[in-house]
Design an enzyme around this catalytic site. Sequence first.
Site, PDB file in Angstrom:
ATOM      1  N   LYS A   1     -13.465  -3.567  -4.318  1.00  0.00           N
ATOM      2  CA  LYS A   1     -14.061  -2.232  -4.397  1.00  0.00           C
ATOM      3  C   LYS A   1     -13.125  -1.238  -5.068  1.00  0.00           C
ATOM      4  CE  LYS A   1     -12.608  -0.966   0.231  1.00  0.00           C
ATOM      5  NZ  LYS A   1     -12.361  -2.263   0.880  1.00  0.00           N
TER       6      LYS A   1
ATOM      7  N   LYS B   1       0.828  -1.213   0.000  1.00  0.00           N
ATOM      8  CA  LYS B   1       0.000   0.000   0.000  1.00  0.00           C
ATOM      9  C   LYS B   1       0.857   1.255   0.000  1.00  0.00           C
ATOM     10  CE  LYS B   1      -4.396  -1.629   1.727  1.00  0.00           C
ATOM     11  NZ  LYS B   1      -5.451  -1.547   2.719  1.00  0.00           N
TER      12      LYS B   1
ATOM     13  N   LYS C   1      -9.815 -10.913  -8.314  1.00  0.00           N
ATOM     14  CA  LYS C   1     -10.897 -10.904  -7.335  1.00  0.00           C
ATOM     15  C   LYS C   1     -11.784  -9.667  -7.487  1.00  0.00           C
ATOM     16  CE  LYS C   1      -9.268  -8.494  -3.245  1.00  0.00           C
ATOM     17  NZ  LYS C   1      -9.373  -8.409  -1.806  1.00  0.00           N
TER      18      LYS C   1
HETATM   19  N1  AQP Z   1     -13.717 -11.043  -4.100  1.00  0.00           N
HETATM   20  C1  AQP Z   1     -13.766 -11.513  -2.863  1.00  0.00           C
HETATM   21  N2  AQP Z   1     -14.097 -12.795  -2.641  1.00  0.00           N
HETATM   22  C2  AQP Z   1     -14.156 -13.279  -1.382  1.00  0.00           C
HETATM   23  N3  AQP Z   1     -13.928 -12.546  -0.293  1.00  0.00           N
HETATM   24  C3  AQP Z   1     -13.613 -11.254  -0.454  1.00  0.00           C
HETATM   25  N4  AQP Z   1     -13.327 -10.269   0.424  1.00  0.00           N
HETATM   26  C4  AQP Z   1     -13.077  -9.143  -0.285  1.00  0.00           C
HETATM   27  N5  AQP Z   1     -13.173  -9.359  -1.592  1.00  0.00           N
HETATM   28  C5  AQP Z   1     -13.507 -10.666  -1.739  1.00  0.00           C
HETATM   29  C6  AQP Z   1     -13.332 -10.392   1.877  1.00  0.00           C
HETATM   30  O1  AQP Z   1     -14.109  -9.335   2.404  1.00  0.00           O
HETATM   31  C7  AQP Z   1     -13.526  -8.825   3.583  1.00  0.00           C
HETATM   32  C8  AQP Z   1     -13.275  -7.334   3.457  1.00  0.00           C
HETATM   33  O2  AQP Z   1     -12.339  -7.128   2.442  1.00  0.00           O
HETATM   34  P1  AQP Z   1     -11.800  -5.746   1.918  1.00  0.00           P
HETATM   35  O3  AQP Z   1     -12.263  -4.628   2.765  1.00  0.00           O
HETATM   36  O4  AQP Z   1     -10.341  -5.890   1.678  1.00  0.00           O
HETATM   37  O5  AQP Z   1     -12.582  -5.630   0.536  1.00  0.00           O
HETATM   38  P2  AQP Z   1     -12.049  -5.476  -0.910  1.00  0.00           P
HETATM   39  O6  AQP Z   1     -13.170  -5.129  -1.797  1.00  0.00           O
HETATM   40  O7  AQP Z   1     -11.213  -6.645  -1.267  1.00  0.00           O
HETATM   41  O8  AQP Z   1     -11.096  -4.250  -0.804  1.00  0.00           O
HETATM   42  P3  AQP Z   1     -10.040  -3.816  -1.888  1.00  0.00           P
HETATM   43  O9  AQP Z   1     -10.620  -2.734  -2.663  1.00  0.00           O
HETATM   44  O10 AQP Z   1      -9.530  -4.994  -2.673  1.00  0.00           O
HETATM   45  O11 AQP Z   1      -8.845  -3.300  -1.155  1.00  0.00           O
HETATM   46  P4  AQP Z   1      -8.319  -2.891   0.201  1.00  0.00           P
HETATM   47  O12 AQP Z   1      -7.874  -4.154   0.828  1.00  0.00           O
HETATM   48  O13 AQP Z   1      -7.210  -2.025  -0.262  1.00  0.00           O
HETATM   49  O14 AQP Z   1      -9.351  -2.159   0.987  1.00  0.00           O
HETATM   50  C9  AQP Z   1     -12.252  -9.615   3.802  1.00  0.00           C
HETATM   51  O15 AQP Z   1     -12.522 -10.663   4.721  1.00  0.00           O
HETATM   52  C10 AQP Z   1     -11.954 -10.178   2.442  1.00  0.00           C
HETATM   53  O16 AQP Z   1     -11.220 -11.375   2.512  1.00  0.00           O
END
Ligand code: AQP
Length: 340
Positions: free
Chosen positions: A205, A112, A202
């Site tokens: 967001k 990050k 994956k």
């Molecule tokens: N695609 C996914 N499939 C299964 N589980 C997922 N999680 C996130 N994406 C998937 C799980 O949700 C929880 C919160 O994750 P997060 O806040 O990291 O959500 P995100 O959308 O994955 O966020 P970003 O945008 O990739 O990035 P960051 O990490 O920078 O905020 C977790 O338990 C995750 O495993």
Amino acid sequence: APRVFSGIQPTADSFHLGNYLGALRQWVALQDSHDAFYCVVDLHAITVEHDPALLRHRSRVSAAQLLAMGIDQERSTLFVQSQVPEHAELAWVLGCLTGFGEAGRMTQFKDKSAKQGTSATTVGLFTYPVLMASDILLYTPEPGAGARLEVPVGEDQRQHLELTRTLAQRFNHRFGDTFVLPDGYIPKTAAKITDLQEPTVKMSKSASSPQGIVDLLEEPGPLRKKIMRAVTDTGTEVRYDEAEKPGVTNLMRIFAALDGTTPDAIEARYAGSGYGQFKKDLAAIVVDALTPIRERTQALLADEDELDKLLARGAERASAVASRTMEIVRDRVGFVGRGR
Ligand code: AQP
């Protein structure tokens, strides 16, 4: 019952289907078997630049969505992190037990901060894993035979949980047995969901395009369209094959998770019928699953005072546990008590 702690950042206007099937749905299930503490971690959300009004809104939406999914304030404890100041206090103590180099080895920080550049990278982002350790350890049961503290985590949080165990152990060693070492595990029913337009990465967001991500507040019309337009693979067979058919495989995972069935059963059901009917049925399943969540979320958000009251109740229960842990910590570390 074993304790479970889990937290989620309020960093989007809605959770997405990946969050739901990969993590949050398991939170709901765990209420039956665990003494559950669920936290909207707004302190973590300010490690990067943020807008105050938006943060407040997103914390409420996150909490409302968790309640809408079935987190029940009577059976578990749902609260907003900043309402329990012990999280920051214990983080300070644990930070003083964390090596600078040790924190510097956290790969999420390295990724990050590399993305943001040094001038935008805050000390808060650096100490984020220490705050996470504090979040978990505050809810330690009393150490002793059979005491368990469980933390469902995604793959990306493994290293942070390892640090949490190290810090708990270090504290116990230096100051006496205080914390149960938390066990992390990836719930068996957790499904990894990929982007509808780029099925090899994956659903996320920050990285997914609007057409690639399904958020939980999506209206039925656009939602159906999105599923129908999801990238499928060449061929016509509905077959579970991660390498050859990542698009169809992702859709099958969503189908199986929401319909309580298996990929095998889905293959059998759509043998010879092509992608069209499969997608149509999937769209209906997704709409059916998300509609009640969306409607309940909207209803909860319509009465902000009531929602805030519900969250205050959770904070009160969390505080009772957290303040007890902190009393012990303060005493063991050598702080002068206020007396009675
Ligand atoms: N695609 C996914 N499939 C299964 N589980 C997922 N999680 C996130 N994406 C998937 C799980 O949700 C929880 C919160 O994750 P997060 O806040 O990291 O959500 P995100 O959308 O994955 O966020 P970003 O945008 O990739 O990035 P960051 O990490 O920078 O905020 C977790 O338990 C995750 O495993």
